[in-house]
Write a protein that holds these residues in place. Structure first.
Motif, PDB file in Angstrom:
ATOM      1  N   THR A  71       0.791  -1.125  -0.132  1.00 19.08           N
ATOM      2  CA  THR A  71       0.089   0.003  -0.074  1.00 19.08           C
ATOM      3  C   THR A  71       0.798   1.345  -0.049  1.00 19.08           C
ATOM      4  O   THR A  71       0.606   2.329  -0.631  1.00 19.08           O
ATOM      5  N   VAL A 124      -4.715  -3.830  -0.312  1.00 18.03           N
ATOM      6  CA  VAL A 124      -4.065  -2.673  -0.854  1.00 18.03           C
ATOM      7  C   VAL A 124      -5.300  -1.664  -1.603  1.00 18.03           C
ATOM      8  O   VAL A 124      -5.535  -0.415  -0.986  1.00 18.03           O
ATOM      9  N   LEU A 152      -6.029   1.710   0.778  1.00 15.73           N
ATOM     10  CA  LEU A 152      -5.344   2.922   0.264  1.00 15.73           C
ATOM     11  C   LEU A 152      -5.543   4.091   0.652  1.00 15.73           C
ATOM     12  O   LEU A 152      -4.823   5.047   0.976  1.00 15.73           O
ATOM     13  N   VAL A 166      -3.178   1.436   8.357  1.00 15.79           N
ATOM     14  CA  VAL A 166      -3.511   0.267   7.256  1.00 15.79           C
ATOM     15  C   VAL A 166      -3.196  -1.215   7.826  1.00 15.79           C
ATOM     16  O   VAL A 166      -3.941  -2.116   8.008  1.00 15.79           O
TER      17      VAL A 166
END
Lengths: 344, 388
Positions: free
Chosen positions: A138, A217, A221, A273
């Motif tokens: 990412t 991802v 993102l 993330v």
């Protein structure tokens, strides 16, 4: 001005002989007058108003974070029973020899099982691995994206930002489902690649770790792009020009100056993330294969399939503890740097 | 200094090299040839042609948006000219990226790296050339000594004052001994007193190191104080290039005359023009203005006579010869500035003329006051006749 005799208004009315003691009090000490009381009330409000403002978020967190957390913590020390709800109470009255005891039974076997059964350990490590790799991927996508966005002409930036946020307007679940349609053997991606003659056999992507990476991802993102973009955007563009001017090639200047100064934003993005991805359930469940072992999925199976609430709670507590460590480390790091980067 | 006389840096000075711009054999360090820079149809730099010589302290002076910063960025390599060429020390800079140019720049925002100490900031340029650590530390020490920051090497930029940041930025830009140093409004963020002090330090450093400086500024006093030559810019063009004295005494247009210093302008027509003199008749002044410097003009042509306020004499009695260059009016305002006073005199024609006079005696003895009838006169060398 000079023609007028000086007429200074009396600043203080001395109590005449006919005024009562209370009137004197009222006049001299504002505390007893109506306005005095009002003033005191406002003062109190000012003092405690600050406390009230601070108390609100604490109240919120206490109600919606701390209380559920304590319930889960309590559950994790319970014993599983076949009943509704499916766990034994922690606290119980025990009658013995005519005496009553208040007993608290802490059952540690749930935690012991987590470390004894290699399934859970593997699921944990696998989650961390998948999450770490996905976070790195990412970051690889987000860095150039955020850089390009921050260098775009000002009138384009709002639109670009909008495009990054836009997917949030659709349900997360639907977006992940859509990836099944793209990635499956007879899906869009394979059809396009075969049509272009790049491959002759459809690629097996769905139900593998790769599909999980793609899903993470894609889904996370924006959480990476936004903090990095924010740090890039507020940076003085002449910093990188100064580095280039002093002989640093542009690529090197990007890493040593731009990325280095944006590091807090990058770390924040990585945490945003990494942490939810480590506990992710939907993406591995829909896109991953049967061998994609992740702790979020294990937790779900434990909870709904095995109806083992205490064990599922123990998994959740350990996951929380494991993920708290990087956050605490990051916050310490931030506190140590103090205002060093704030006043750039 | 509101009405600067010839500044000290400009007076015939033994330290300055013989004026290389007047020497036809001298080769310029920087050759800017017909450079045009367009952005989306907007012309930022319009056909600029400049020669700048080694050891110069060259100013690009103009209002904001006149293209001076763009010209600086073209020299640094951050922008590429749309057409035209830039040569530095005989090398055509087309296609040479900024990190390979023998040019360093001091940024208006200083652009100090916030995550590095003062020493690391100053040493950054040398580190890019893989100079040994010991050599870097020696040269950083020297450079910090030069800008008087020797004891602040371990601080970070956010712990410095504005003046200190400015010095760090200067030291960082100087450490590689560039052939050319570009300074973008280097003193803009400093307060007035510090700015004046720093101007002289800049000139000293430039002379000590024997470097060539190009400075961008919108402050005419600053340009006058530090420069060997000034290029006045307007809408992307250089309207006049010259020494501060030339620019101030012999502006070539009303724009330049008005941009540098204060000026009284009388609009009129040429009565007579010779090789060594011009006479302008202006209904605004009510007298003929005789100038002892010829221009290329024909009688009847529209012209402007420009006279600096400090070149006009003021008195309560008419001068002996009042045929030329003499007007009369009433004082309607006096601006007292301490060292000098500026008198605003309204002529019978309604025109207001500004005259500044040094306050040699104390204010209580001031001979001229409000509503006094005064005569103003000036020598033929005081005025300049401009055609545009």
């Amino acid at each position: 001005m000079s023609g007028q005799p000086a007429q200074t208004p009396a600043p203080y009315v001395s109590p005449g002989p006919q005024t009562t003691a209370f009137e004197v009090l009222e006049r001299t000490t504002p505390a007893f007058s109506f306005y005095g009381v009002l003033a005191r009330f406002v003062q109190w409000l000012e003092r405690s108003g600050r406390t009230l403002v601070i108390a609100l978020p604490f109240l919120w967190l206490g109600l919606f974070f701390l209380a559920p957390f304590l319930i889960v913590l309590k559950l994790s020390f319970s014993e599983t029973v076949l009943a509704v709800p499916p766990y034994a109470p922690l606290v119980a009255w025990l009658e013995e020899n005519g005496l009553s005891y208040l007993t608290v039974r802490l059952n540690l076997s749930n935690y012991l099982l987590l470390f004894e059964d290699s399934l859970y350990v593997r699921a944990f490590l696998n989650s961390l691995r998948i999450s770490a790799v996905a976070t790195f991927l990412t970051l690889c996508v987000a860095l150039p994206l955020a850089n390009a966005m921050s260098r775009a002409p000002e009138r384009w930036r709002a639109l670009l930002l909008m495009m990054v946020i836009l997917p949030f307007w659709t349900s997360f679940l639907i977006r992940v489902y859509a990836w099944i349609g793209i990635l499956k053997p007879e899906g869009i991606l394979n059809a396009v690649l075969i049509g272009l003659g790049v491959i002759s056999e459809p690629l097996t992507i769905l139900n593998t770790d790769i599909a999980v990476y793609i899903g993470i991802v894609y889904s996370y993102l924006p959480f990476m792009v936004l903090p990095i973009y924010a740090s890039f955007e507020k940076m003085d563009p002449s910093l990188i020009e100064a580095a280039v001017d002093l002989g640093s090639p542009p690529i090197k200047a990007f890493w040593t100056i731009t990325v280095r100064i944006a590091l807090p934003g990058i770390i924040a993005g990585c945490l945003l993330v990494f942490i939810p991805a480590a506990g992710e359930f939907v993406i591995p469940d829909l896109l991953g294969g049967s061998e994609t072992l992740m702790i979020g999925r294990t937790l779900w199976l434990e909870f709904f399939n095995n109806r083992d609430w205490p064990l599922a709670s123990a998994v959740a507590i350990v996951l929380l503890a494991a993920l708290t460590v990087p956050i605490v480390l990051f916050q310490r790091h931030q506190a140590r740097r103090g205002g060093a980067d704030g006043a750039s | 200094m509101t009405a600067p006389d010839l500044p000290a840096a400009l007076a015939p000075d033994a330290r300055l090299p013989a004026e290389p711009w007047n020497d036809p054999k001298a080769t310029p360090l920087i050759k800017i040839r017909n450079v045009i820079k367009r952005f989306d149809g907007f012309v930022a730099v319009d056909d600029v042609w400049l020669d700048i010589y080694k050891g110069e302290f060259f100013s690009l002076l103009g209002p904001s948006g006149c293209g001076k910063t763009t010209l600086l960025r073209l020299l640094a390599g951050f922008e590429q000219p749309t057409s035209g060429t830039i040569e530095i020390d005989g090398v055509d800079m087309a296609g040479v990226p900024p990190h390979r140019r023998p040019v360093n720049m001091m940024f208006q925002s200083y652009a100090l790296f916030p995550h590095m100490t003062v020493e690391q900031n100053v040493g950054f340029g040398l580190k890019q050339e893989h100079v040994s650590r010991r050599e870097i530390s020696r040269r950083v020490g020297e450079m910090l000594e030069l800008v008087q920051l020797a004891d602040l090497g371990r601080r970070r930029p956010h712990q410095l004052s504005g003046g200190q940041k400015q010095r760090v930025a200067l030291a960082r830009a100087l450490i590689k001994r560039p052939k050319l140093l570009l300074l973008d409004e280097p003193l803009g963020a400093l307060d007035r007193r510090l700015r004046e002090q720093t101007q002289f330090e800049l000139v000293n450093i430039q002379e000590t190191l024997g470097l060539t400086f190009i400075i961008v500024t919108h402050d005419q006093d600053e340009a006058m104080t530090v420069s060997t030559r000034i290029a006045i810019m307007d809408r992307g063009r250089t309207v006049q290039v010259g020494t501060p004295g030339e620019i101030y005494e012999y502006p070539n247009s009303l724009y330049v005359a008005g941009f540098v210093g204060d000026v009284n302008v009388f609009e009129g027509r040429v009565v007579e023009a010779g090789k060594d003199h011009v006479t302008v008749r202006s209904p605004e002044s009510g007298c003929d203005i005789y100038t002892d410097r010829g221009i290329d003009a024909v009688p009847g042509q529209e012209a402007y006579a420009a006279i600096r306020p400090e070149k006009i004499e003021i008195g309560k009695a008419p001068p002996a010869d009042a045929r030329f260059n003499c007007v009369t009016g009433r004082v309607f305002d006096i601006a007292y500035l301490g060292s000098l006073s500026t008198y605003h005199v309204r002529l019978a024609t309604g025109e207001v003329v500004k005259v500044s006079a040094a306050n040699r005696s104390r204010l209580v003895e001031r001979p001229i006051t409000w509503e006094d009838q005064v005569w103003l006169w000036w020598p033929p060398s005081a005025s300049v006749v401009l055609l545009s």
